[in-house]
Enzyme design. Sequence first.
Site, PDB file in Angstrom:
ATOM      1  N   SER A 243      39.978  27.220  63.107  1.00 23.04           N
ATOM      2  CA  SER A 243      40.668  27.372  61.824  1.00 23.04           C
ATOM      3  C   SER A 243      41.620  26.230  61.500  1.00 23.04           C
ATOM      4  O   SER A 243      41.924  26.003  60.331  1.00 23.04           O
ATOM      5  CB  SER A 243      41.416  28.701  61.780  1.00 23.04           C
TER       6      SER A 243
ATOM      7  N   HIS B 167      35.544  31.349  59.221  1.00 26.92           N
ATOM      8  CA  HIS B 167      35.448  30.166  58.358  1.00 26.92           C
ATOM      9  C   HIS B 167      34.025  29.631  58.213  1.00 26.92           C
ATOM     10  O   HIS B 167      33.838  28.553  57.653  1.00 26.92           O
ATOM     11  CB  HIS B 167      36.385  29.069  58.879  1.00 26.92           C
TER      12      HIS B 167
ATOM     13  N   LYS C 121      37.784  35.292  52.709  1.00 30.40           N
ATOM     14  CA  LYS C 121      37.750  33.817  52.662  1.00 30.40           C
ATOM     15  C   LYS C 121      36.601  33.419  51.724  1.00 30.40           C
ATOM     16  O   LYS C 121      36.749  33.557  50.515  1.00 30.40           O
ATOM     17  CB  LYS C 121      37.666  33.273  54.080  1.00 30.40           C
TER      18      LYS C 121
HETATM   19  C1  PLP Z   1      39.574  32.281  62.786  1.00 25.66           C
HETATM   20  C2  PLP Z   1      40.240  33.440  62.122  1.00 25.66           C
HETATM   21  N1  PLP Z   1      40.009  34.670  62.588  1.00 25.66           N
HETATM   22  C3  PLP Z   1      40.572  35.754  62.035  1.00 25.66           C
HETATM   23  C4  PLP Z   1      41.415  35.632  60.958  1.00 25.66           C
HETATM   24  C5  PLP Z   1      42.039  36.867  60.412  1.00 25.66           C
HETATM   25  O1  PLP Z   1      41.340  37.303  59.296  1.00 25.66           O
HETATM   26  P1  PLP Z   1      42.099  38.148  58.171  1.00 25.66           P
HETATM   27  O2  PLP Z   1      42.857  37.167  57.355  1.00 25.66           O
HETATM   28  O3  PLP Z   1      41.032  38.850  57.419  1.00 25.66           O
HETATM   29  O4  PLP Z   1      43.019  39.081  58.899  1.00 25.66           O
HETATM   30  C6  PLP Z   1      41.677  34.358  60.429  1.00 25.66           C
HETATM   31  C7  PLP Z   1      42.546  34.111  59.272  1.00 25.66           C
HETATM   32  O5  PLP Z   1      43.231  34.785  58.690  1.00 25.66           O
HETATM   33  C8  PLP Z   1      41.082  33.242  61.029  1.00 25.66           C
HETATM   34  O6  PLP Z   1      41.339  32.018  60.574  1.00 25.66           O
END
Ligand code: PLP
Length: 411
Positions: A185, A213, A244
């Site tokens: 990320s 992502h 996203k």
């Molecule tokens: C790699 C990754 N996993 C999980 C999440 C968590 O997802 P959510 O925003 O739906 O809680 C994010 C970002 O928020 C992320 O970048």
Amino acid sequence: MTHPFDVLEAGLADRAALALTRRRRIADTPCAPRIRIDGRDLVAFASNDYLGLANHPRLIEAIAEGARRYGAGSGGSHLLGGHSRAHALLEDVLAGYAGGFASDPRALSFSTGYMANLAILTALAGRGATVYSDALNHASLIDGARLSRANVRIYPHADAVALAAMLDEDRGDGMKVIVTDAVFSMDGDIAPLAALTALAEKHQAWLVVDDAHGFGIHGDDGAGTVADLRLRSPLLVYMGTLGKAAGVAGAFVVAESTAIEWLIQQARSYIYTTAAAPALAHAAGVSVALMRGEEGHARRARLHGHIDAVRAMIGGIEAMGAGVSAMASTTAIQPIVVGENEAALALADALLEHSFWVPAVRPPTVPPGTARLRLSLSAAHETDDIQRLGQALRASRAATATAPRVGVATA
Ligand SMILES: Cc1ncc(COP(=O)(O)O)c(C=O)c1O
């Protein structure tokens, strides 16, 4: 005796001294490249709305349609009355879309990716298990591993050879769980998923892949990074998010039906929480249809064009010797590494003066000394936005490389 507030105030002062204070910016307009933030009109390279769907008229209408059909709230947890037809339909669609790696795929929907990751790791790993976690995994995976009470071993970033050595060392018969972001990320690079799948098969370990992502972006029809690589294994547990690229909110896990049944029975962050509003599940289903169809295809093509343009732009600035470095990312996340926290903030501030918003990211989100601008791209950007950002970056870097920082910026 120390007053509790003194402890907090000292902690906040320490963070400020290290240029680590985070602050929220208030958006008055929908998520889109042209956005009004804190009263200023800016061009944003800040969101994870990679396909530009967050403000799509069809999805806005779908939320309204879902609310008319199912009401505003779910009213309960999935196991106690909150599981609506909208959630069930969404899960069927997602299993068919992203579950090509499994022989009997089933999906489970969650309110957020954070909760989905906690669910997977706490349900699959427990005392006596070992979780093998990439050094740059997302915080939600780190927290899930900690909460699971399993033994946690961190392997060097994207290093399947080091992971293989760890797995060979561990001869016990406790459950093994390998866990990785598919697209990292903050760096934008892609995990060596084929090698990890082979290791999972060899050691009979689960392979948990967080494709927050990559879902919606990778693969011909956007089914994600695992689908793009045409991997197949019953040991794969795939997590995708719906807030996203899909432009709505929520997340899901796809795995073999038995693994999903285990999550339903065991995962506390699934069981003990109110189900997301059914209207959101309904809209997410409409978003999946958009992503799979012609429109999704056209948006992915446009996004990939933007990624190539930004890579060339950042590479040009790096070559100028401006003291910034690009990363080997081919995804919609294109970090510009600056180094020190102050310098990253100064560059973000200077870009704001040119009406561009590119958030600075600092430790602990990234390792110390690698503070960066996290530039993220959307199909909704114009090609011209990227060219103008390049000019602003050159001018801003020239100004901030010498001048002390004056303003207060960003995340
Ligand atoms: C790699 C990754 N996993 C999980 C999440 C968590 O997802 P959510 O925003 O739906 O809680 C994010 C970002 O928020 C992320 O970048």
